[in-house]
Scaffold this motif. Sequence first.
Motif, short mmCIF file in Angstrom:
data_model
loop_
_atom_site.label_atom_id
_atom_site.label_comp_id
_atom_site.label_asym_id
_atom_site.label_seq_id
_atom_site.Cartn_x
_atom_site.Cartn_y
_atom_site.Cartn_z
N ASP A 1 37.76 21.24 42.82
CA ASP A 1 37.71 22.44 42.23
C ASP A 1 36.90 23.41 43.08
N PHE A 2 37.34 23.60 44.19
CA PHE A 2 36.40 24.59 45.03
C PHE A 2 36.87 25.96 44.70
N HIS A 3 35.86 27.04 45.14
CA HIS A 3 36.24 28.44 45.32
C HIS A 3 36.52 28.83 46.63
N PHE A 4 37.69 29.02 46.75
CA PHE A 4 38.27 29.40 48.37
C PHE A 4 38.24 30.94 48.31
N ILE A 5 37.59 31.37 49.67
CA ILE A 5 37.60 32.95 49.50
C ILE A 5 37.92 33.39 51.13
N ALA A 6 38.81 34.21 50.98
CA ALA A 6 39.39 34.57 52.34
C ALA A 6 38.60 36.12 52.21
N VAL A 7 38.07 36.47 53.78
CA VAL A 7 37.46 37.35 53.81
C VAL A 7 38.13 38.45 54.99
N ALA A 8 38.62 39.71 54.80
CA ALA A 8 38.92 40.60 55.88
C ALA A 8 38.53 42.03 55.69
N GLN A 9 39.09 42.96 56.49
CA GLN A 9 38.87 44.45 55.93
C GLN A 9 39.61 44.82 55.17
N ARG A 10 41.03 44.53 55.07
CA ARG A 10 41.91 45.06 54.24
C ARG A 10 42.92 43.83 53.65
N PHE A 11 43.46 44.18 52.55
CA PHE A 11 44.37 43.00 52.09
C PHE A 11 45.79 43.84 51.65
N THR A 12 46.90 43.42 51.88
CA THR A 12 48.05 44.08 51.50
C THR A 12 48.36 43.59 50.10
N THR A 13 49.06 44.46 49.42
CA THR A 13 49.53 44.04 47.72
C THR A 13 50.12 42.80 48.01
N SER A 14 51.16 42.44 49.04
CA SER A 14 51.81 41.11 49.06
C SER A 14 50.66 39.94 49.08
N MET A 15 49.74 40.02 49.99
CA MET A 15 48.54 39.21 50.24
C MET A 15 47.89 38.92 48.79
N GLU A 16 47.69 39.92 47.98
CA GLU A 16 46.84 40.08 46.75
C GLU A 16 47.99 39.15 45.70
N ASN A 17 49.15 39.29 45.76
CA ASN A 17 50.18 38.68 44.95
C ASN A 17 50.32 37.13 45.35
N SER A 18 50.15 37.01 46.49
CA SER A 18 50.11 35.35 46.71
C SER A 18 48.99 34.82 46.48
#
Length: 387
Positions: free
Chosen positions: A167-184
């Motif tokens: 039960d981990f917390h997975f965190i992806a870090v970037a400068q910007r994310f698209t709506t498609s990424m957020e939906n995924s």
Amino acid sequence: MGRKLVVLREDKSEAVLEEILAPDEQNLHDRLRLSPGLLPIEDLELDGPLLVVGQEVSLASGRIDLVGLARSGDILLVEFKTGPHNPDFRHVLAQLVDYGSDLWEQSLDEFDNTVVRRYLASKYCTDPKMAGARSLEDARALIWPEMPEAEIGQFRTRLAETLETGDFHFIAVAQRFTTSMENSVRYLNQSMKRGTFYLAELIRYQSPLSSEPGQQVISAYACQIVTRPERRPTVASNRIGEADLLGSITNDDYRMALERIFDACKGIGLRFEWGTKGASIRLPTQDRAEPLSIVWIFRPDSASNWYGLSHLTLGYDKDSLASVPSVEGRIVQYGMEASDLPAGKPPRGKAIMGATFDPSSVVALEVRLIALITETVAAINDQGRLG
């Protein structure tokens, strides 16, 4: 990219910083590695400061960018990306899941040996506060030196549980994310049984280049969580809920009294944390992300409960109260008033201050119990100290 940041100098002059692209992923990685406090883990409802226990540690699936621990014992796995490209993003998500599978079902000793000790002995461990640390226990004691013994036990229990369940917390870090990424990520949070996914934007700001002599270029970084689960699924499958507990009670008067007490607690913003035998009812405070337990309820047929508690208990844990000084005075008073109520019995656990009430006492004192809880929360809220 649009976003700006205003910096006020001591002479009251202003510098306007504009968001700029980082040159590459390594620039972001290095900044967060050097300043892990940028990661706003309080937005994940976790207590800091973050304890970094791994950077560039080799696992079976590759080298993980960052492994961190919250004070609760929760594990954060962090991976970096740059650019808005979907293939890169899918690769980051796949890497995070792979890293989680590498750590899944490890024991505490295995985690200490394969991740923590290797990091502490590596060139990546540059935090001066970690000087001399050789193990997980060393690192914990240096970052959270005031942690009481009871909380240390809870930390180790939660850490072992997280490794066992994945039960981990997975965190992806970037400068910007698209709506498609957020939906995924929203889809993953809704569909996966274990683990929670977050997107964190790491923003780089810089002042414009100036032709004026002596004018320095100012840089700044900010990190914010932009996508998170709607509800953090911390309840394991073998844990009960309110309906299960109430359904286990055959005494109609007791069951209805508890229903009204529960409704009153929910009405004033208290939070319920359900376990395998009952629940703790918690007060959010401004001191830390983890709320303070002020009520405990257990099934009538349960045994070997936490600190030997049974039925309904009003009070507080002395060790936990020490970490929420803003409400300490009012909660101590609350525990004394609970002890003064008739038919209440001292809790078995010496660390718990308050009183335990059996079913007949709960029925007889229902109105007074509700009044004590609600008036305590109202007093804390009036002082502006409710989280």
